[in-house]
Design a protein around this motif. Structure first.
Motif, PDB file in Angstrom:
ATOM      1  N   PHE A  92       0.837  -1.305  -0.047  1.00  0.00           N
ATOM      2  CA  PHE A  92      -0.222  -0.062  -0.032  1.00  0.00           C
ATOM      3  C   PHE A  92       0.948   1.753  -0.046  1.00  0.00           C
ATOM      4  O   PHE A  92       0.544   2.468  -0.319  1.00  0.00           O
ATOM      5  N   VAL A  93       2.317   1.170   0.684  1.00  0.00           N
ATOM      6  CA  VAL A  93       2.561   2.317   0.486  1.00  0.00           C
ATOM      7  C   VAL A  93       4.221   1.780   0.113  1.00  0.00           C
ATOM      8  O   VAL A  93       4.411   1.329   0.239  1.00  0.00           O
ATOM      9  N   GLY A  94       4.736   2.816  -0.846  1.00  0.00           N
ATOM     10  CA  GLY A  94       6.041   2.464  -1.152  1.00  0.00           C
ATOM     11  C   GLY A  94       6.448   1.848  -2.561  1.00  0.00           C
ATOM     12  O   GLY A  94       5.510   1.824  -3.358  1.00  0.00           O
ATOM     13  N   GLU A  95       7.311   1.686  -2.371  1.00  0.00           N
ATOM     14  CA  GLU A  95       7.958   0.352  -3.824  1.00  0.00           C
ATOM     15  C   GLU A  95       8.030  -0.608  -3.762  1.00  0.00           C
ATOM     16  O   GLU A  95       7.837  -1.641  -2.682  1.00  0.00           O
ATOM     17  N   PRO A  96       7.671  -1.361  -4.499  1.00  0.00           N
ATOM     18  CA  PRO A  96       7.814  -3.214  -4.055  1.00  0.00           C
ATOM     19  C   PRO A  96       9.101  -3.037  -4.248  1.00  0.00           C
ATOM     20  O   PRO A  96      10.259  -2.459  -4.860  1.00  0.00           O
ATOM     21  N   ARG A  97       9.136  -4.454  -3.125  1.00  0.00           N
ATOM     22  CA  ARG A  97      10.596  -4.557  -3.768  1.00  0.00           C
ATOM     23  C   ARG A  97      11.115  -6.531  -3.628  1.00  0.00           C
ATOM     24  O   ARG A  97       9.735  -6.878  -3.550  1.00  0.00           O
ATOM     25  N   ARG A 101      10.968 -13.310 -10.369  1.00  0.00           N
ATOM     26  CA  ARG A 101      11.838 -14.490 -11.761  1.00  0.00           C
ATOM     27  C   ARG A 101      10.816 -14.545 -12.821  1.00  0.00           C
ATOM     28  O   ARG A 101       9.935 -15.247 -12.721  1.00  0.00           O
ATOM     29  N   ILE A 102      11.316 -14.390 -14.116  1.00  0.00           N
ATOM     30  CA  ILE A 102      10.183 -14.625 -15.169  1.00  0.00           C
ATOM     31  C   ILE A 102      10.859 -15.125 -16.464  1.00  0.00           C
ATOM     32  O   ILE A 102      12.238 -15.235 -16.353  1.00  0.00           O
ATOM     33  N   LEU A 121      12.264  -2.086 -14.783  1.00  0.00           N
ATOM     34  CA  LEU A 121      13.701  -2.004 -13.543  1.00  0.00           C
ATOM     35  C   LEU A 121      14.205  -0.316 -13.585  1.00  0.00           C
ATOM     36  O   LEU A 121      14.188  -0.136 -12.367  1.00  0.00           O
ATOM     37  N   GLY A 122      13.613   0.415 -14.263  1.00  0.00           N
ATOM     38  CA  GLY A 122      14.029   2.064 -14.241  1.00  0.00           C
ATOM     39  C   GLY A 122      13.298   2.393 -13.512  1.00  0.00           C
ATOM     40  O   GLY A 122      12.921   3.568 -12.937  1.00  0.00           O
ATOM     41  N   ARG A 123      11.549   1.957 -13.484  1.00  0.00           N
ATOM     42  CA  ARG A 123      10.374   2.543 -12.929  1.00  0.00           C
ATOM     43  C   ARG A 123      10.823   1.863 -11.330  1.00  0.00           C
ATOM     44  O   ARG A 123      10.043   2.703 -10.770  1.00  0.00           O
ATOM     45  N   HIS A 124      11.206   0.789 -10.859  1.00  0.00           N
ATOM     46  CA  HIS A 124      11.123   0.434  -9.703  1.00  0.00           C
ATOM     47  C   HIS A 124      13.016   0.115  -8.970  1.00  0.00           C
ATOM     48  O   HIS A 124      12.898  -1.420  -9.256  1.00  0.00           O
ATOM     49  N   PRO A 125      13.904   1.205  -8.830  1.00  0.00           N
ATOM     50  CA  PRO A 125      15.109   0.759  -8.239  1.00  0.00           C
ATOM     51  C   PRO A 125      15.415  -0.221  -7.428  1.00  0.00           C
ATOM     52  O   PRO A 125      16.598  -0.471  -6.973  1.00  0.00           O
ATOM     53  N   SER A 126      13.986   0.051  -6.318  1.00  0.00           N
ATOM     54  CA  SER A 126      13.704  -1.012  -5.203  1.00  0.00           C
ATOM     55  C   SER A 126      13.673  -2.568  -5.519  1.00  0.00           C
ATOM     56  O   SER A 126      13.944  -3.714  -5.340  1.00  0.00           O
ATOM     57  N   LEU A 127      13.648  -3.171  -7.124  1.00  0.00           N
ATOM     58  CA  LEU A 127      13.173  -4.122  -7.454  1.00  0.00           C
ATOM     59  C   LEU A 127      14.387  -4.828  -7.954  1.00  0.00           C
ATOM     60  O   LEU A 127      15.083  -4.109  -9.002  1.00  0.00           O
ATOM     61  N   ASP A 128      14.704  -5.745  -8.243  1.00  0.00           N
ATOM     62  CA  ASP A 128      16.086  -7.360  -9.496  1.00  0.00           C
ATOM     63  C   ASP A 128      14.936  -7.691  -9.921  1.00  0.00           C
ATOM     64  O   ASP A 128      13.902  -8.434  -9.537  1.00  0.00           O
ATOM     65  N   LYS A 289       5.344  -7.073  -5.758  1.00  0.00           N
ATOM     66  CA  LYS A 289       6.239  -7.233  -7.008  1.00  0.00           C
ATOM     67  C   LYS A 289       5.784  -8.013  -8.080  1.00  0.00           C
ATOM     68  O   LYS A 289       5.968  -7.070  -9.439  1.00  0.00           O
ATOM     69  N   CYS A 290       5.137  -8.668  -8.254  1.00  0.00           N
ATOM     70  CA  CYS A 290       4.839  -9.765  -9.116  1.00  0.00           C
ATOM     71  C   CYS A 290       4.021  -8.807  -9.474  1.00  0.00           C
ATOM     72  O   CYS A 290       3.572  -8.642 -11.303  1.00  0.00           O
ATOM     73  N   ARG A 291       2.557  -8.212  -8.878  1.00  0.00           N
ATOM     74  CA  ARG A 291       1.580  -7.559  -9.533  1.00  0.00           C
ATOM     75  C   ARG A 291       1.774  -6.700 -10.496  1.00  0.00           C
ATOM     76  O   ARG A 291       1.458  -5.804 -11.051  1.00  0.00           O
ATOM     77  N   ALA A 292       2.944  -5.690  -9.766  1.00  0.00           N
ATOM     78  CA  ALA A 292       3.260  -4.513 -10.300  1.00  0.00           C
ATOM     79  C   ALA A 292       3.952  -4.761 -11.889  1.00  0.00           C
ATOM     80  O   ALA A 292       3.851  -4.396 -13.233  1.00  0.00           O
ATOM     81  N   LEU A 293       4.952  -5.281 -12.011  1.00  0.00           N
ATOM     82  CA  LEU A 293       5.406  -6.464 -12.941  1.00  0.00           C
ATOM     83  C   LEU A 293       4.357  -6.950 -14.287  1.00  0.00           C
ATOM     84  O   LEU A 293       4.006  -6.326 -14.967  1.00  0.00           O
ATOM     85  N   ILE A 294       3.620  -7.914 -13.538  1.00  0.00           N
ATOM     86  CA  ILE A 294       2.241  -8.181 -14.582  1.00  0.00           C
ATOM     87  C   ILE A 294       1.412  -6.761 -15.060  1.00  0.00           C
ATOM     88  O   ILE A 294       1.619  -6.830 -16.408  1.00  0.00           O
TER      89      ILE A 294
END
Length: 305
Positions: A92-97, A101-102, A121-128, A289-294
């Motif tokens: 609910f708050v902040g960036e997905p972290r 794996r896809i 990845l450029g939009r979500h700097p806290s994600l790998d 993190k998965c919801r954001a990528l989907i």
């Protein structure tokens, strides 16, 4: 099984899950920070508690039993739910972290997925991100992959399937090839041309075309047969003949003018067509993190398609 007994075997369930995912007691022990013997004892305790064998052990490999497959799905859901609980505020708050794996087939990964993942990845700097490129059917549950891209007309049962984009096969040739060998106005003209096809199945060189009420089957021949779309693209650009290509592989070369469409007023009914689906296990506890990528992939490809 009472509540207290359930709580006691939670660590055993996690150990069993990691062994099943990684296919090795040693690999699971390394990930869990334990010794292989300790992990083995935990799995044995879980089997005794449940009263069934979960893993068949041999000197060469481990294989889940039928109860083991069922238990694996429940244990994975349990751990995913626990991970989601740890990330409640993050949803609910902040960036997905964390890491996503896809997996995807090679050509789709290179031409479609990779640019979108770079943008994500450029939009979500806290994600790998870990991109697994493989031209085989990846099982996200067994192989511990969050999301799987599969090109198929029929998505498998037991997984959520989100459509990404239609996949079409088109015919292309280099302009200089057509200048030398002659224009192609009807599918039967292909009989006088060198054609590049997959060659994986016996009927791969039988090309079917439709226009209105007319349907034409042509058995093509060619000097170069290759079951890799990027290799066929290079051969088409090099003037070796008329090649069938996925539209997403041919897109950039068409835009640059190095190749052109052939028989684009006919419907080319190739064997390898359908839909690109994003597959993942059904789960009420989808991690942010998965919801954001989907959402990123489905939105971007909806615009493109």
């Amino acid at each position: 099984m009472g509540t207290n007994a359930f709580l006691k075997i939670l660590p055993e369930m996690v150990s069993f899950l990691r062994v099943a995912e990684l296919g090795s007691f040693s690999a699971a022990a390394s990930q869990l920070g334990m010794t292989p013997s300790a992990v083995s004892r935990q799995v044995t305790r879980l089997e005794k508690e449940l009263g069934v064998q979960l893993i068949q052990r041999t000197t060469r490999q481990l294989r889940l039993t039928e109860p083991g497959i069922e238990a694996f799905a429940h244990c994975r859901a349990l751990v995913t739910a626990a991970q989601a609980t740890m990330q409640v505020a993050q949803q609910f708050v902040g960036e997905p972290r964390g890491q996503v794996r896809i997996s995807a087939p090679k050509a789709f990964a290179r031409h479609v997925l990779h640019p979108l993942l770079m943008d994500f990845l450029g939009r979500h700097p806290s994600l790998d991100m870990q991109l697994i490129v493989a031209d085989r059917d990846i099982d996200p549950i067994r192989e511990g992959v969050d999301l799987v891209v599969r090109l198929t007309p029929d998505p498998p049962q037991g997984l959520v399937a989100r459509p990404l984009m239609a996949v079409r096969q088109i015919l292309c040739a280099a302009p200089r090839y057509l200048e030398e060998k002659g224009a192609i106005g009807h599918p039967r003209d292909l009989l006088a041309h060198s054609c590049l096809y997959l060659g994986e199945q016996e009927r791969d060189n039988r090309w079917r075309f439709c226009k209105g009420d007319e349907a034409v089957d042509v058995i093509v021949q060619g000097r170069y047969v290759a079951n890799h779309s990027e290799i066929r693209l290079d051969a088409v650009r090099g003037g070796l003949g008329v090649g069938c290509l996925p539209d997403f592989v041919a897109r950039d070369a068409l835009d640059s003018g190095s190749i052109v469409r052939v028989l684009d007023d006919w419907e080319f009914q190739a064997n390898y067509r359908g839909q690109a689906y994003l597959l993942f296990p059904p789960n009420s506890f989808m991690l942010s993190k998965c919801r954001a990528l989907i959402d990123h992939l489905t939105t971007a490809l909806r615009r493109r398609d």
